[in-house]
Design a protein around this motif. Structure first.
Motif, PDB file in Angstrom:
ATOM      1  N   ALA A  30      23.454  -3.634  -6.716  1.00 33.45           N
ATOM      2  CA  ALA A  30      23.140  -2.334  -6.122  1.00 33.45           C
ATOM      3  C   ALA A  30      23.910  -1.281  -6.892  1.00 33.45           C
ATOM      4  CB  ALA A  30      23.521  -2.307  -4.650  1.00 33.45           C
ATOM      5  N   ILE A  31      23.222  -0.218  -7.262  1.00 29.64           N
ATOM      6  CA  ILE A  31      23.826   0.830  -8.077  1.00 29.64           C
ATOM      7  C   ILE A  31      23.345   2.186  -7.579  1.00 29.64           C
ATOM      8  CG2 ILE A  31      22.007   0.613  -9.819  1.00 29.64           C
ATOM      9  CD1 ILE A  31      25.412   1.213 -11.061  1.00 29.64           C
ATOM     10  N   SER A  32      24.166   3.177  -7.670  1.00 30.85           N
ATOM     11  CA  SER A  32      23.772   4.517  -7.259  1.00 30.85           C
ATOM     12  C   SER A  32      22.458   4.904  -7.941  1.00 30.85           C
ATOM     13  CB  SER A  32      24.847   5.533  -7.633  1.00 30.85           C
ATOM     14  OG  SER A  32      24.349   6.853  -7.493  1.00 30.85           O
ATOM     15  N   SER A  37      19.033   2.820 -14.331  1.00 28.36           N
ATOM     16  CA  SER A  37      19.155   1.368 -14.386  1.00 28.36           C
ATOM     17  C   SER A  37      17.775   0.728 -14.335  1.00 28.36           C
ATOM     18  CB  SER A  37      20.013   0.866 -13.217  1.00 28.36           C
ATOM     19  OG  SER A  37      19.424   1.221 -11.978  1.00 28.36           O
ATOM     20  N   SER A  38      17.682  -0.494 -14.854  1.00 32.78           N
ATOM     21  CA  SER A  38      16.447  -1.267 -14.757  1.00 32.78           C
ATOM     22  C   SER A  38      16.777  -2.741 -14.848  1.00 32.78           C
ATOM     23  CB  SER A  38      15.453  -0.875 -15.854  1.00 32.78           C
ATOM     24  OG  SER A  38      15.961  -1.205 -17.116  1.00 32.78           O
ATOM     25  N   HIS A  39      15.937  -3.538 -14.194  1.00 32.65           N
ATOM     26  CA  HIS A  39      16.114  -4.989 -14.250  1.00 32.65           C
ATOM     27  C   HIS A  39      15.875  -5.435 -15.678  1.00 32.65           C
ATOM     28  CE1 HIS A  39      15.850  -9.207 -13.274  1.00 32.65           C
ATOM     29  NE2 HIS A  39      16.228  -8.927 -12.047  1.00 32.65           N
ATOM     30  N   LEU A  40      16.658  -6.351 -16.148  1.00 31.25           N
ATOM     31  CA  LEU A  40      16.604  -6.780 -17.539  1.00 31.25           C
ATOM     32  C   LEU A  40      15.219  -7.247 -17.964  1.00 31.25           C
ATOM     33  CD1 LEU A  40      18.971  -6.851 -19.522  1.00 31.25           C
ATOM     34  CD2 LEU A  40      19.119  -9.265 -19.132  1.00 31.25           C
ATOM     35  N   ALA A  41      14.462  -7.863 -17.067  1.00 32.56           N
ATOM     36  CA  ALA A  41      13.163  -8.423 -17.441  1.00 32.56           C
ATOM     37  C   ALA A  41      11.995  -7.518 -17.080  1.00 32.56           C
ATOM     38  CB  ALA A  41      12.976  -9.779 -16.768  1.00 32.56           C
ATOM     39  N   ALA A  42      12.263  -6.303 -16.649  1.00 36.62           N
ATOM     40  CA  ALA A  42      11.173  -5.415 -16.262  1.00 36.62           C
ATOM     41  C   ALA A  42      10.318  -5.071 -17.483  1.00 36.62           C
ATOM     42  CB  ALA A  42      11.716  -4.133 -15.640  1.00 36.62           C
ATOM     43  N   ALA A  43       9.014  -5.205 -17.342  1.00 34.87           N
ATOM     44  CA  ALA A  43       8.106  -4.842 -18.425  1.00 34.87           C
ATOM     45  C   ALA A  43       8.087  -3.326 -18.564  1.00 34.87           C
ATOM     46  CB  ALA A  43       6.710  -5.357 -18.115  1.00 34.87           C
ATOM     47  N   PRO A  44       7.970  -2.812 -19.774  1.00 37.13           N
ATOM     48  CA  PRO A  44       7.906  -1.362 -19.941  1.00 37.13           C
ATOM     49  C   PRO A  44       6.808  -0.770 -19.068  1.00 37.13           C
ATOM     50  CG  PRO A  44       8.100  -2.440 -22.067  1.00 37.13           C
ATOM     51  CD  PRO A  44       7.892  -3.522 -21.043  1.00 37.13           C
ATOM     52  N   GLY A  45       7.151   0.235 -18.290  1.00 33.18           N
ATOM     53  CA  GLY A  45       6.191   0.862 -17.397  1.00 33.18           C
ATOM     54  C   GLY A  45       5.926   0.070 -16.133  1.00 33.18           C
ATOM     55  N   ILE A  59      20.710 -15.509 -10.774  1.00 30.83           N
ATOM     56  CA  ILE A  59      21.330 -14.407 -11.513  1.00 30.83           C
ATOM     57  C   ILE A  59      20.440 -13.172 -11.382  1.00 30.83           C
ATOM     58  CG2 ILE A  59      22.424 -15.936 -13.198  1.00 30.83           C
ATOM     59  CD1 ILE A  59      20.482 -14.742 -15.297  1.00 30.83           C
ATOM     60  N   THR A  60      21.076 -12.020 -11.383  1.00 33.35           N
ATOM     61  CA  THR A  60      20.353 -10.745 -11.399  1.00 33.35           C
ATOM     62  C   THR A  60      20.964  -9.879 -12.495  1.00 33.35           C
ATOM     63  OG1 THR A  60      19.946 -10.893  -9.015  1.00 33.35           O
ATOM     64  CG2 THR A  60      19.650  -8.732 -10.040  1.00 33.35           C
ATOM     65  N   PRO A  61      20.304  -9.784 -13.654  1.00 30.03           N
ATOM     66  CA  PRO A  61      20.812  -8.944 -14.739  1.00 30.03           C
ATOM     67  C   PRO A  61      20.161  -7.560 -14.715  1.00 30.03           C
ATOM     68  CG  PRO A  61      19.192 -10.492 -15.579  1.00 30.03           C
ATOM     69  CD  PRO A  61      19.249 -10.680 -14.089  1.00 30.03           C
ATOM     70  N   VAL A  62      20.986  -6.528 -14.835  1.00 30.31           N
ATOM     71  CA  VAL A  62      20.503  -5.149 -14.784  1.00 30.31           C
ATOM     72  C   VAL A  62      21.125  -4.371 -15.942  1.00 30.31           C
ATOM     73  CG1 VAL A  62      20.493  -3.014 -13.420  1.00 30.31           C
ATOM     74  CG2 VAL A  62      20.231  -5.224 -12.276  1.00 30.31           C
ATOM     75  N   VAL A  63      20.293  -3.604 -16.644  1.00 31.70           N
ATOM     76  CA  VAL A  63      20.805  -2.710 -17.683  1.00 31.70           C
ATOM     77  C   VAL A  63      21.046  -1.363 -17.023  1.00 31.70           C
ATOM     78  CG1 VAL A  63      20.317  -1.520 -19.849  1.00 31.70           C
ATOM     79  CG2 VAL A  63      19.556  -3.874 -19.526  1.00 31.70           C
ATOM     80  N   MET A  64      22.233  -0.801 -17.230  1.00 31.38           N
ATOM     81  CA  MET A  64      22.511   0.528 -16.692  1.00 31.38           C
ATOM     82  C   MET A  64      23.157   1.403 -17.748  1.00 31.38           C
ATOM     83  SD  MET A  64      25.417  -0.479 -13.881  1.00 31.38           S
ATOM     84  CE  MET A  64      24.425  -1.734 -13.122  1.00 31.38           C
ATOM     85  N   LYS A  65      23.079   2.698 -17.507  1.00 27.88           N
ATOM     86  CA  LYS A  65      23.633   3.666 -18.446  1.00 27.88           C
ATOM     87  C   LYS A  65      24.562   4.596 -17.682  1.00 27.88           C
ATOM     88  CE  LYS A  65      22.095   6.333 -22.352  1.00 27.88           C
ATOM     89  NZ  LYS A  65      20.928   6.699 -23.135  1.00 27.88           N
ATOM     90  N   LEU A  66      25.813   4.619 -18.101  1.00 24.57           N
ATOM     91  CA  LEU A  66      26.833   5.418 -17.433  1.00 24.57           C
ATOM     92  C   LEU A  66      27.520   6.297 -18.469  1.00 24.57           C
ATOM     93  CD1 LEU A  66      28.199   5.793 -14.659  1.00 24.57           C
ATOM     94  CD2 LEU A  66      29.762   3.967 -15.291  1.00 24.57           C
ATOM     95  N   GLY A  68      26.346   7.883 -20.925  1.00 27.13           N
ATOM     96  CA  GLY A  68      25.847   7.602 -22.266  1.00 27.13           C
ATOM     97  C   GLY A  68      26.151   6.216 -22.781  1.00 27.13           C
ATOM     98  N   PHE A  69      26.778   5.383 -21.981  1.00 31.20           N
ATOM     99  CA  PHE A  69      27.161   4.032 -22.365  1.00 31.20           C
ATOM    100  C   PHE A  69      26.234   3.046 -21.665  1.00 31.20           C
ATOM    101  CE2 PHE A  69      29.933   0.278 -21.402  1.00 31.20           C
ATOM    102  CZ  PHE A  69      30.093  -0.168 -22.708  1.00 31.20           C
ATOM    103  N   SER A  70      25.440   2.299 -22.422  1.00 33.42           N
ATOM    104  CA  SER A  70      24.538   1.295 -21.846  1.00 33.42           C
ATOM    105  C   SER A  70      25.214  -0.068 -21.840  1.00 33.42           C
ATOM    106  CB  SER A  70      23.244   1.207 -22.662  1.00 33.42           C
ATOM    107  OG  SER A  70      22.520   2.401 -22.553  1.00 33.42           O
ATOM    108  N   PHE A  71      25.050  -0.777 -20.742  1.00 34.17           N
ATOM    109  CA  PHE A  71      25.606  -2.122 -20.637  1.00 34.17           C
ATOM    110  C   PHE A  71      24.790  -2.952 -19.659  1.00 34.17           C
ATOM    111  CE2 PHE A  71      27.680   0.261 -17.336  1.00 34.17           C
ATOM    112  CZ  PHE A  71      27.870  -0.622 -16.288  1.00 34.17           C
TER     113      PHE A  71
END
Length: 170
Positions: A30-32, A37-45, A59-66, A68-71
């Motif tokens: 859960a993220i503000s 943020s997006s789920h790692l396996a989400a298809a574009p669009g 496992i739940t992998p999520v890419v987020m940007k804070l 300007g830093f993506s992780f």
């Protein structure tokens, strides 16, 4: 839906069936909603809000940007009693594959069902070039038995400088 009302985006993977007929695991990040943020396996669009369509087990992998830093933030659950073998070894192999595939700094948090000292001796930690991060305000996260530290994080070397910054959000 309730987390959304509270201003959070949530990404989750459902619990898995057990041999005893119940379920175990199930993970969530859960993220503000203010943090992209997006789920790692989400298809574009596509939508990452349908966890049953995603190829993950505990496992739940999520890419987020804070700032300007993506992780990649990964929530995970390892099965009790297996330490780092069997199903847990498969989960760790999946995590290793995802962090190498994306090549971003990463932070993997969850219930390891083993101590940091036990994980430190496992070859998986060297494979992912991970660094163990333990809570600073407690030495015990599991009060069963004598008590132990089972809930902690592992991060990439490139994530280490950001750990203190991220702790300011907790």
């Amino acid at each position: 839906a309730k987390l959304g009302q509270l201003g959070f985006s949530s990404y989750w993977t459902p619990a898995s069936a057990t041999d005893a007929g119940g379920t175990a695991g199930g993970t969530m990040v859960a993220i503000s909603s203010l943090i992209p943020s997006s789920h790692l396996a989400a298809a574009p669009g596509g939508s990452a809000m349908d966890p049953l369509a995603l190829p993950f087990e505990d496992i739940t992998p999520v890419v987020m940007k804070l700032d300007g830093f993506s992780f990649v933030a990964i929530s995970h659950y390892l099965t009790t009693g297996l330490k780092l073998a069997g199903r847990n070894a498969r989960i760790l192999a999946t995590i290793a594959a995802w962090v190498r595939l994306y090549g971003l700094p990463w932070l993997c948090m969850g219930d390891w069902n083993c101590s940091p000292a036990y994980l430190a001796k496992d070859p998986w930690l060297k494979l992912v070039e991970g660094h163990i991060v333990v809570p600073t305000d407690t030495s015990i996260t599991c009060t069963s038995g004598m008590g132990d530290m089972l809930d902690f994080a592992v991060c990439s070397a490139s994530m280490r400088p950001w750990i203190g910054y991220l702790r300011s959000f907790v």
